[in-house]
Design an enzyme around this catalytic site. Sequence first.
Site, mmCIF file in Angstrom:
data_model
loop_
_atom_site.group_PDB
_atom_site.id
_atom_site.type_symbol
_atom_site.label_atom_id
_atom_site.label_comp_id
_atom_site.label_asym_id
_atom_site.label_seq_id
_atom_site.Cartn_x
_atom_site.Cartn_y
_atom_site.Cartn_z
ATOM 1 N N VAL A 10 0.822 -1.218 0.000
ATOM 2 C CA VAL A 10 0.000 0.000 0.000
ATOM 3 C C VAL A 10 0.853 1.265 0.000
ATOM 4 C CG1 VAL A 10 -2.043 -1.035 1.053
ATOM 5 C CG2 VAL A 10 -0.246 -0.072 2.520
ATOM 6 N N GLY A 11 2.185 1.095 0.035
ATOM 7 C CA GLY A 11 3.055 2.263 -0.048
ATOM 8 C C GLY A 11 3.768 2.634 1.236
ATOM 9 N N LYS A 12 3.937 1.680 2.161
ATOM 10 C CA LYS A 12 4.569 1.997 3.448
ATOM 11 C C LYS A 12 5.976 2.549 3.296
ATOM 12 C CE LYS A 12 4.303 -1.965 5.440
ATOM 13 N NZ LYS A 12 3.647 -2.700 4.332
ATOM 14 N N LYS A 60 13.779 -0.726 10.255
ATOM 15 C CA LYS A 60 12.950 -1.773 9.648
ATOM 16 C C LYS A 60 13.313 -3.058 10.387
ATOM 17 C CE LYS A 60 10.535 -3.688 6.107
ATOM 18 N NZ LYS A 60 9.208 -3.296 5.610
ATOM 19 N N THR A 93 12.012 -8.842 4.374
ATOM 20 C CA THR A 93 11.827 -10.136 3.728
ATOM 21 C C THR A 93 11.880 -9.979 2.214
ATOM 22 O OG1 THR A 93 9.409 -9.963 3.635
ATOM 23 C CG2 THR A 93 10.364 -10.932 5.622
ATOM 24 N N GLU A 133 9.251 1.196 10.371
ATOM 25 C CA GLU A 133 8.363 0.650 9.342
ATOM 26 C C GLU A 133 8.098 -0.825 9.611
ATOM 27 O OE1 GLU A 133 8.154 -0.502 4.619
ATOM 28 O OE2 GLU A 133 9.723 0.884 5.268
ATOM 29 N N PRO A 165 1.296 10.838 -3.997
ATOM 30 C CA PRO A 165 0.903 10.471 -5.358
ATOM 31 C C PRO A 165 1.493 9.130 -5.786
ATOM 32 C CG PRO A 165 1.620 12.763 -5.266
ATOM 33 C CD PRO A 165 1.991 12.143 -3.953
ATOM 34 N N ALA A 166 0.727 8.356 -6.505
ATOM 35 C CA ALA A 166 1.221 7.086 -7.034
ATOM 36 C C ALA A 166 2.397 7.340 -7.969
ATOM 37 C CB ALA A 166 0.108 6.361 -7.779
ATOM 38 N N GLY A 167 3.406 6.499 -7.878
ATOM 39 C CA GLY A 167 4.530 6.563 -8.798
ATOM 40 C C GLY A 167 5.718 7.371 -8.343
#
EC number: 6.3.3.3
Length: 243
Positions: free
Chosen positions: A13-15, A37, A41, A107, A196-198
């Site tokens: 989802v973009g974490k 982190k 994985t 995260e 924003p996506a991308g």
Amino acid sequence: MNTLLVTGTSTDVGKTVVTAALTALARAEALPVAVCKPAQTGVAPGEPGDLAEVRRLAGPVPTLELARYPEPLAPDTAARRCGAPLLTLDETATAVRGLDAELTVVEGAGGLLVRIGEFTLLDLARELDAPVLVVAAAGLGTLNHTELTIRALDAAGVRCAGVVIGAWPAEPDLASVCNREDLPRLTGVPIVGAVPAGVGAWDHDRFTAAVPGWFAPGWSPRLPFNSDSPPSTWGFDTSQSGT
């Protein structure tokens, strides 16, 4: 030291991009920041993982990865399959507290209840008495997933620092537009950011220059949202594009 944990309503989802954006925002505010982190994985030893992506996008910051497993599975499953010892809550909390920064961003892996080792991110948040920022998808399904996550936080007595849309589309569909209005109403928690996506494909300079515009005016990772406060509506710019 302040700690802010980042979880998602699901995987992908973009974490990591949101973690990079939070890190860049803290650096823009001259706030000493570190990123942890606990478990990575799906990445082989020596290959760049999520923390390398955070440094590429946000700039040089102290980072800490406690465990790495080659298979792209939940961390405890991946650890068991490769015969590695499971991370414990005590060692992870001690490592996070040991980072020398005014703000430490942690995260998680997948969602709030994914097992990082012998514990979940929710357990870690309670141990550290730290708020959790929820990264949500924009489209169909996000109302249920986000409300379930926030209800789990509430039930555990863990503060929610707000919701961030992890990949806001350049051309949002009807579901995304409606979710933008419905999420604060249904969860009682404001949307404090929309990435924003991308933008994860951008270079460092472009990414860091744009970051402040992705978060609500006045919101800062150093001042997480208090869930006892009334939710607010932030009219973020839906024309933002990651292209």
